[in-house]
Design an enzyme around this catalytic site. Structure first.
Site, PDB file in Angstrom:
ATOM      1  N   GLY A  13       8.453  -8.507 -23.699  1.00 30.79           N
ATOM      2  CA  GLY A  13       7.514  -9.624 -23.675  1.00 30.79           C
ATOM      3  C   GLY A  13       7.504 -10.322 -22.325  1.00 30.79           C
ATOM      4  N   GLY A  17       4.594 -16.206 -19.871  1.00 34.76           N
ATOM      5  CA  GLY A  17       5.559 -17.159 -20.400  1.00 34.76           C
ATOM      6  C   GLY A  17       6.968 -17.000 -19.871  1.00 34.76           C
ATOM      7  N   GLY A  19       9.278 -14.770 -20.524  1.00 32.66           N
ATOM      8  CA  GLY A  19       9.641 -13.416 -20.121  1.00 32.66           C
ATOM      9  C   GLY A  19       9.189 -13.083 -18.715  1.00 32.66           C
ATOM     10  CB  SER A 142      13.823 -20.536 -32.205  1.00 32.34           C
ATOM     11  OG  SER A 142      13.264 -21.821 -32.429  1.00 32.34           O
ATOM     12  CE1 TYR A 165       8.716 -17.879 -32.922  1.00 26.90           C
ATOM     13  CE2 TYR A 165      10.195 -19.712 -33.359  1.00 26.90           C
ATOM     14  CZ  TYR A 165       9.642 -18.807 -32.480  1.00 26.90           C
ATOM     15  OH  TYR A 165      10.029 -18.815 -31.162  1.00 26.90           O
TER      16      TYR A 165
END
Length: 274
Positions: A13, A17, A19, A142, A165
């Protein structure tokens, strides 16, 4: 792991962003960075941008849709076949979906991309990481976590984006802890694995689309993640969860050895590894 300019690091990814900015920082330090994305056009744009700002000619694109287990297997095979070593794997790619979707393998898409893909990719690349030791696995999780619901892992009942998520990120941390424990029990101390919450509501596409506001900067997230990838002071540290730069406590389910084993066995079956 003292950072060496010849290191090779895969960041999933990494076309935008966190990554992408992590890939930029690693390229700036002279690493060979494997830039992963699910669009060849976005991979090419990201590599051109990073090359322009860093002067690096050691950026290699890898195309794979991580919602497909077949594509994950192909990615692992390509990396192992094309690179001489792999010093770090950063499982960064993630999604958040307002509506429940199912992958080609029949799995809830958030769980598949955020958890099953890193589980499978890490396990497939583990032999390569061992031969490259010292090597690191960094799982971008997260602070938003929810226990894995073993009675409805794919959230066929009562789906919502936040729950999907949070469950996927808790699963990723539990996997981190379990893999670290298994490596220690085998005496395989050359490969470490840690997880982190890089920063809160960074200015990324996912955050803007979901919340419409930001809290922390992208630089904060890059700094925290980069530390787990290259900081020599973390040599040998494995099975830890960090909130930014500080070691933190995750949801209690990750400390439940039975739950971790149950998740591992389920993941093996879902990924066809058992």
């Amino acid at each position: 792991m003292l950072f060496r300019s010849q290191q090779t690091i895969l960041v999933t990814g990494s076309t935008d962003g966190l990554g992408k900015e992590l890939a930029r920082e690693l390229a700036q330090r002279g690493a060979t960075v494997l830039v992963h994305g699910r669009s060849q056009e976005r991979i090419d744009v990201a590599i051109a941008d990073i090359a322009e700002t860093t002067g690096s000619d050691r950026l290699v694109g890898h195309l794979a849709d991580l919602s497909s287990l077949k594509a994950v297997r192909r990615l692992a095979g390509e990396v192992a076949a094309s690179e001489g070593r792999l010093d770090a794997l950063v499982n960064n790619a993630g999604v958040g979906l307002h509506e429940r979707q199912v992958t080609e393998d029949g799995y809830e898409l958030t769980f598949a991309v955020n958890y099953l893909a890193p589980f499978l990719l890490t396990n497939l690349l583990l032999p390569f990481l061992r031969t490259s030791a010292p090597a690191r696995v960094v799982n971008v999780a997260s602070i938003g976590q929810a226990p894995v619901n073993f009675d409805d892992v794919m959230l066929e009942h009562g789906y919502n984006m936040a729950l999907a998520y949070a469950q996927s990120k808790l699963a990723l941390i539990a996997f981190t802890f379990e893999l670290a424990e298994r490596l220690r029990s085998e005496g395989a101390t050359g490969v470490t694995v840690n997880a982190l919450h890089p920063a809160t509501l960074m200015p990324t596409k996912l955050v803007f689309e979901t919340y419409g506001r930001t809290v922390d900067s992208l630089e904060q997230g890059v700094t925290a993640t980069l530390r787990l990838v290259i900081d020599p002071e973390l040599e040998g540290v494995s099975g830890a969860y960090y909130d930014g730069l500080e070691e933190a406590t995750a949801d209690p389910q990750v400390d439940d050895a039975d739950a971790r084993r149950r998740l591992w066995e389920l993941s093996e079956r879902l990924c066809g590894l058992s």
